[in-house]
Design a protein around this motif. Structure first.
Motif, PDB file in Angstrom:
ATOM      1  N   ARG A  49       0.844  -1.185   0.000  1.00 21.67           N
ATOM      2  CA  ARG A  49       0.000   0.000   0.000  1.00 21.67           C
ATOM      3  C   ARG A  49       0.886   1.244   0.000  1.00 21.67           C
ATOM      4  O   ARG A  49       2.107   1.150   0.045  1.00 21.67           O
ATOM      5  CB  ARG A  49      -0.933  -0.021   1.221  1.00 21.67           C
ATOM      6  N   ASP A  50       0.273   2.413  -0.007  1.00 22.82           N
ATOM      7  CA  ASP A  50       1.016   3.667  -0.097  1.00 22.82           C
ATOM      8  C   ASP A  50       2.058   3.761   1.010  1.00 22.82           C
ATOM      9  O   ASP A  50       1.756   3.546   2.196  1.00 22.82           O
ATOM     10  CB  ASP A  50       0.061   4.862   0.006  1.00 22.82           C
ATOM     11  N   GLU A  51       3.260   4.072   0.607  1.00 19.22           N
ATOM     12  CA  GLU A  51       4.391   4.348   1.504  1.00 19.22           C
ATOM     13  C   GLU A  51       4.873   3.131   2.268  1.00 19.22           C
ATOM     14  O   GLU A  51       5.799   3.238   3.082  1.00 19.22           O
ATOM     15  CB  GLU A  51       4.057   5.471   2.500  1.00 19.22           C
ATOM     16  N   GLN A  52       4.283   1.946   2.074  1.00 19.26           N
ATOM     17  CA  GLN A  52       4.768   0.762   2.785  1.00 19.26           C
ATOM     18  C   GLN A  52       6.176   0.384   2.347  1.00 19.26           C
ATOM     19  O   GLN A  52       6.972  -0.085   3.149  1.00 19.26           O
ATOM     20  CB  GLN A  52       3.817  -0.422   2.561  1.00 19.26           C
ATOM     21  N   GLY A  53       6.497   0.585   1.068  1.00 19.03           N
ATOM     22  CA  GLY A  53       7.832   0.263   0.596  1.00 19.03           C
ATOM     23  C   GLY A  53       8.902   1.098   1.283  1.00 19.03           C
ATOM     24  O   GLY A  53       9.942   0.580   1.697  1.00 19.03           O
ATOM     25  N   GLY A  54       8.649   2.384   1.427  1.00 20.29           N
ATOM     26  CA  GLY A  54       9.613   3.252   2.119  1.00 20.29           C
ATOM     27  C   GLY A  54       9.766   2.885   3.576  1.00 20.29           C
ATOM     28  O   GLY A  54      10.876   2.865   4.124  1.00 20.29           O
ATOM     29  N   ARG A  55       8.646   2.587   4.239  1.00 24.28           N
ATOM     30  CA  ARG A  55       8.721   2.188   5.649  1.00 24.28           C
ATOM     31  C   ARG A  55       9.487   0.874   5.801  1.00 24.28           C
ATOM     32  O   ARG A  55      10.264   0.701   6.740  1.00 24.28           O
ATOM     33  CB  ARG A  55       7.312   2.051   6.229  1.00 24.28           C
ATOM     34  N   LEU A  56       9.279  -0.042   4.860  1.00 26.19           N
ATOM     35  CA  LEU A  56       9.969  -1.330   4.949  1.00 26.19           C
ATOM     36  C   LEU A  56      11.477  -1.164   4.792  1.00 26.19           C
ATOM     37  O   LEU A  56      12.257  -1.732   5.568  1.00 26.19           O
ATOM     38  CB  LEU A  56       9.427  -2.276   3.874  1.00 26.19           C
ATOM     39  N   LEU A  57      11.906  -0.383   3.801  1.00 29.81           N
ATOM     40  CA  LEU A  57      13.345  -0.172   3.621  1.00 29.81           C
ATOM     41  C   LEU A  57      13.963   0.484   4.855  1.00 29.81           C
ATOM     42  O   LEU A  57      15.059   0.116   5.283  1.00 29.81           O
ATOM     43  CB  LEU A  57      13.595   0.697   2.384  1.00 29.81           C
ATOM     44  N   GLN A  58      13.244   1.442   5.422  1.00 27.48           N
ATOM     45  CA  GLN A  58      13.782   2.114   6.602  1.00 27.48           C
ATOM     46  C   GLN A  58      13.893   1.143   7.777  1.00 27.48           C
ATOM     47  O   GLN A  58      14.885   1.160   8.517  1.00 27.48           O
ATOM     48  CB  GLN A  58      12.910   3.305   6.986  1.00 27.48           C
ATOM     49  N   ARG A  59      12.915   0.290   7.956  1.00 27.43           N
ATOM     50  CA  ARG A  59      12.988  -0.687   9.046  1.00 27.43           C
ATOM     51  C   ARG A  59      14.140  -1.657   8.825  1.00 27.43           C
ATOM     52  O   ARG A  59      14.827  -2.050   9.773  1.00 27.43           O
ATOM     53  CB  ARG A  59      11.668  -1.440   9.152  1.00 27.43           C
ATOM     54  N   LEU A  60      14.372  -2.029   7.580  1.00 31.57           N
ATOM     55  CA  LEU A  60      15.457  -2.976   7.303  1.00 31.57           C
ATOM     56  C   LEU A  60      16.821  -2.372   7.607  1.00 31.57           C
ATOM     57  O   LEU A  60      17.660  -3.003   8.253  1.00 31.57           O
ATOM     58  CB  LEU A  60      15.387  -3.433   5.847  1.00 31.57           C
ATOM     59  N   TYR A  61      17.069  -1.137   7.132  1.00 32.80           N
ATOM     60  CA  TYR A  61      18.397  -0.584   7.434  1.00 32.80           C
ATOM     61  C   TYR A  61      18.518  -0.167   8.895  1.00 32.80           C
ATOM     62  O   TYR A  61      19.619  -0.115   9.445  1.00 32.80           O
ATOM     63  CB  TYR A  61      18.790   0.535   6.461  1.00 32.80           C
ATOM     64  N   GLU A  62      17.401   0.098   9.576  1.00 36.60           N
ATOM     65  CA  GLU A  62      17.477   0.339  11.019  1.00 36.60           C
ATOM     66  C   GLU A  62      17.811  -0.955  11.766  1.00 36.60           C
ATOM     67  O   GLU A  62      18.573  -0.939  12.739  1.00 36.60           O
ATOM     68  CB  GLU A  62      16.163   0.925  11.519  1.00 36.60           C
ATOM     69  N   ILE A  63      17.238  -2.086  11.304  1.00 40.60           N
ATOM     70  CA  ILE A  63      17.581  -3.373  11.921  1.00 40.60           C
ATOM     71  C   ILE A  63      19.074  -3.625  11.802  1.00 40.60           C
ATOM     72  O   ILE A  63      19.750  -4.014  12.771  1.00 40.60           O
ATOM     73  CB  ILE A  63      16.779  -4.513  11.258  1.00 40.60           C
ATOM     74  N   GLU A  64      19.623  -3.407  10.600  1.00 36.04           N
ATOM     75  CA  GLU A  64      21.052  -3.637  10.389  1.00 36.04           C
ATOM     76  C   GLU A  64      21.905  -2.676  11.224  1.00 36.04           C
ATOM     77  O   GLU A  64      22.900  -3.063  11.831  1.00 36.04           O
ATOM     78  CB  GLU A  64      21.379  -3.485   8.905  1.00 36.04           C
ATOM     79  N   THR A  65      21.506  -1.410  11.275  1.00 32.06           N
ATOM     80  CA  THR A  65      22.274  -0.408  12.027  1.00 32.06           C
ATOM     81  C   THR A  65      22.227  -0.680  13.517  1.00 32.06           C
ATOM     82  O   THR A  65      23.264  -0.708  14.198  1.00 32.06           O
ATOM     83  CB  THR A  65      21.734   1.001  11.735  1.00 32.06           C
ATOM     84  N   TYR A  66      21.034  -0.897  14.054  1.00 30.35           N
ATOM     85  CA  TYR A  66      20.914  -1.141  15.486  1.00 30.35           C
ATOM     86  C   TYR A  66      21.559  -2.476  15.883  1.00 30.35           C
ATOM     87  O   TYR A  66      22.079  -2.612  16.994  1.00 30.35           O
ATOM     88  CB  TYR A  66      19.446  -1.111  15.915  1.00 30.35           C
ATOM     89  N   ARG A  67      21.519  -3.445  14.977  1.00 29.36           N
ATOM     90  CA  ARG A  67      22.178  -4.723  15.260  1.00 29.36           C
ATOM     91  C   ARG A  67      23.685  -4.526  15.443  1.00 29.36           C
ATOM     92  O   ARG A  67      24.285  -5.033  16.404  1.00 29.36           O
ATOM     93  CB  ARG A  67      21.923  -5.713  14.128  1.00 29.36           C
ATOM     94  N   MET A  68      24.295  -3.766  14.549  1.00 34.66           N
ATOM     95  CA  MET A  68      25.734  -3.521  14.655  1.00 34.66           C
ATOM     96  C   MET A  68      26.073  -2.683  15.886  1.00 34.66           C
ATOM     97  O   MET A  68      27.077  -2.931  16.569  1.00 34.66           O
ATOM     98  CB  MET A  68      26.231  -2.839  13.383  1.00 34.66           C
ATOM     99  N   MET A  69      25.236  -1.718  16.182  1.00 30.34           N
ATOM    100  CA  MET A  69      25.479  -0.903  17.373  1.00 30.34           C
ATOM    101  C   MET A  69      25.354  -1.740  18.642  1.00 30.34           C
ATOM    102  O   MET A  69      26.114  -1.563  19.603  1.00 30.34           O
ATOM    103  CB  MET A  69      24.499   0.264  17.414  1.00 30.34           C
TER     104      MET A  69
END
Length: 452
Positions: free
Chosen positions: A186-206
């Protein structure tokens, strides 16, 4: 009526805007995304310096002074999203894609080379992500292994309208890869998904930054625990009371070593906070299993969860060892205090015996003093009686001297006792004011006899 600014608290606008401070990416087409997370613990100025360099060299307007997030379109076509966090900053470059050469540098074309040079040594996360829609998505769904070829393929259906694939491997180009297939977002779900994915990777490394410290601390705690165990065994040995002062010094050194490790407490606390963010972002994906491959949550539980548990257990062990050393110090200090009190008791008993001996000596000296004083008084009286006899007075010197012996001796005894009682009374008054009477009796009585 007063203006709204007059009525509001000074922080109202800032706090209200916090909910909208980091908006999601708005994506409706296939895009390529490159995400960097910069961690520069020793160079806190680097985050703003990187942003200023990028804006200056790429011809992008500068953000407002003190900004913690910034989004802008560059002349090269890519969009920049910058965020400043407590310990790190992120740079996210997004570019629309119309070809099939996935995971290339299209999203960072035009980024100045000196910006990458300034980034050296501080890049903690580097990820490439591809969001595919339409025909590209359908073609890529059957050829995932062409782009994600790590030893373990991780993937799942997410948000009820798409799929995510990754392998969590850092490739020779220094990037991890995420392939996202839009299958009806749906609208804007793609952007939210990408942001959650790179936040998962960033917070995981931190979160994992605490793991090397935990491993090193574990070795230090092993050594400290062995030393503490040896010291506690030595405390139980009979006759070890004489070494209590040395044991206390050694325990104090151990306490200092354990306390020096407490400086890592901030790192472990931050790790726990990042772990919660990772797990929360994974829950937001609403994953559904794809037959034959693990989900993102399952993959995290296999390695990430044990690493975080290691950090927690090491810190808990540090706290336990610190409390054990503190108890050992208290026990040893109590034993030292008891030994000191025992020594003081012996010393006071010795002083009491000395005072008693001085009192006995005083009584003996008083007897000798009575005899000596009486002898001198009778000698003076005999001289006086002889003088009176020479003056032809009817006095027999020998008889008068003999008769005067008893009165003189009794008078000297009475005077001596009176003097001693007065001295004792003065000593009692002095003791009532908080001073020791034992020493006063012993040291005040001797000068009295010397005067006699």
């Amino acid at each position: 009526m007063p203006t709204p600014e007059y009525l509001d608290h000074p922080l109202r606008a800032t706090l209200a805007a916090e909910l909208h401070a980091r908006p999601f990416l708005k994506l409706t087409e296939s895009v390529s995304l490159v995400h960097y997370a910069v961690f520069a613990e020793q160079k806190p100025w680097l985050h703003e310096a990187l942003l200023q360099t990028l804006c200056s060299d790429a011809g992008i307007p500068m953000p407002a002074q003190g900004a913690t997030h910034y989004a802008v379109q560059s002349p090269y076509g890519w969009r920049l999203k910058w965020e400043r966090h407590t310990e790190f900053s992120t740079f996210t470059f997004v570019q629309s894609r119309c070809d099939k050469d996935f995971f290339n540098d299209v999203a960072i074309q035009g980024v100045p080379a000196n910006w990458f040079a300034q980034l050296a040594g501080s890049r903690l996360v580097a990820s490439r992500m591809e969001l595919l829609t339409g025909e590209e998505a359908r073609a890529a769904r059957g050829a995932v292994r062409q782009w994600i070829d790590g030893p373990i393929l991780v993937g799942s259906n997410v948000l009820g309208g798409g799929q995510v694939f990754c392998d969590w491997c850092v490739r020779p180009d220094g990037f991890t890869r995420f392939l996202v297939i839009d299958d009806g977002f749906r609208d804007e779900q793609g952007g939210r998904l990408l942001q959650r994915l790179y936040e998962i990777e960033t917070y995981r490394m931190m979160a994992l930054l605490a793991l090397p410290s935990a491993r090193q601390m574990s070795r230090d705690l092993d050594e400290i625990h062995a030393l503490l165990h040896a010291l506690m065994q030595h405390m139980e040995v009979d006759g070890a009371e004489g070494d209590d002062s040395q044991l206390l010094v050694k325990l104090t050194h151990l306490a200092v070593r354990v306390e020096s490790l407490s400086g890592l407490g901030g790192r472990f606390s931050a790790s726990c906070a990042y772990e919660k963010l990772v797990l929360g972002r994974i829950q937001e994906l609403r994953e559904e299993r794809i037959e034959g491959m693990p989900t993102l949550q399952e993959f995290m539980e296999r390695r990430f969860a044990p690493a975080m548990e290691t950090c927690r257990s090491v810190w808990a062990r540090h706290e336990l060892l610190a409390s054990r050393i503190a108890r050992a110090v208290d026990l040893l200090r109590t034993r030292v205090n008891l030994a000191q009190e025992k020594d003081v008791t012996h010393l006071l008993a010795g002083m009491e015996r000395t005072a008693r001996n001085q009192l006995h000596l005083q009584h003996a000296v008083e007897g000798l003093s009575v005899a000596a004083i009486s002898y001198y008084v009778l000698s003076l009286a005999a001289a006086a009686f002889k003088a009176l006899h020479v003056l032809s007075l009817p006095i027999q010197p020998e008889l008068a001297e003999g008769l005067a012996v008893a009165p003189v001796v009794l008078a000297v005894i009475a005077i001596t006792r009176r003097t001693r009682n007065r001295s004792l009374a003065q000593s009692g008054d002095h003791d009532a004011n908080g001073h020791s009477s034992v020493g006063e009796i012993g040291f005040n009585s001797v000068p009295i006899q010397e005067k006699h």
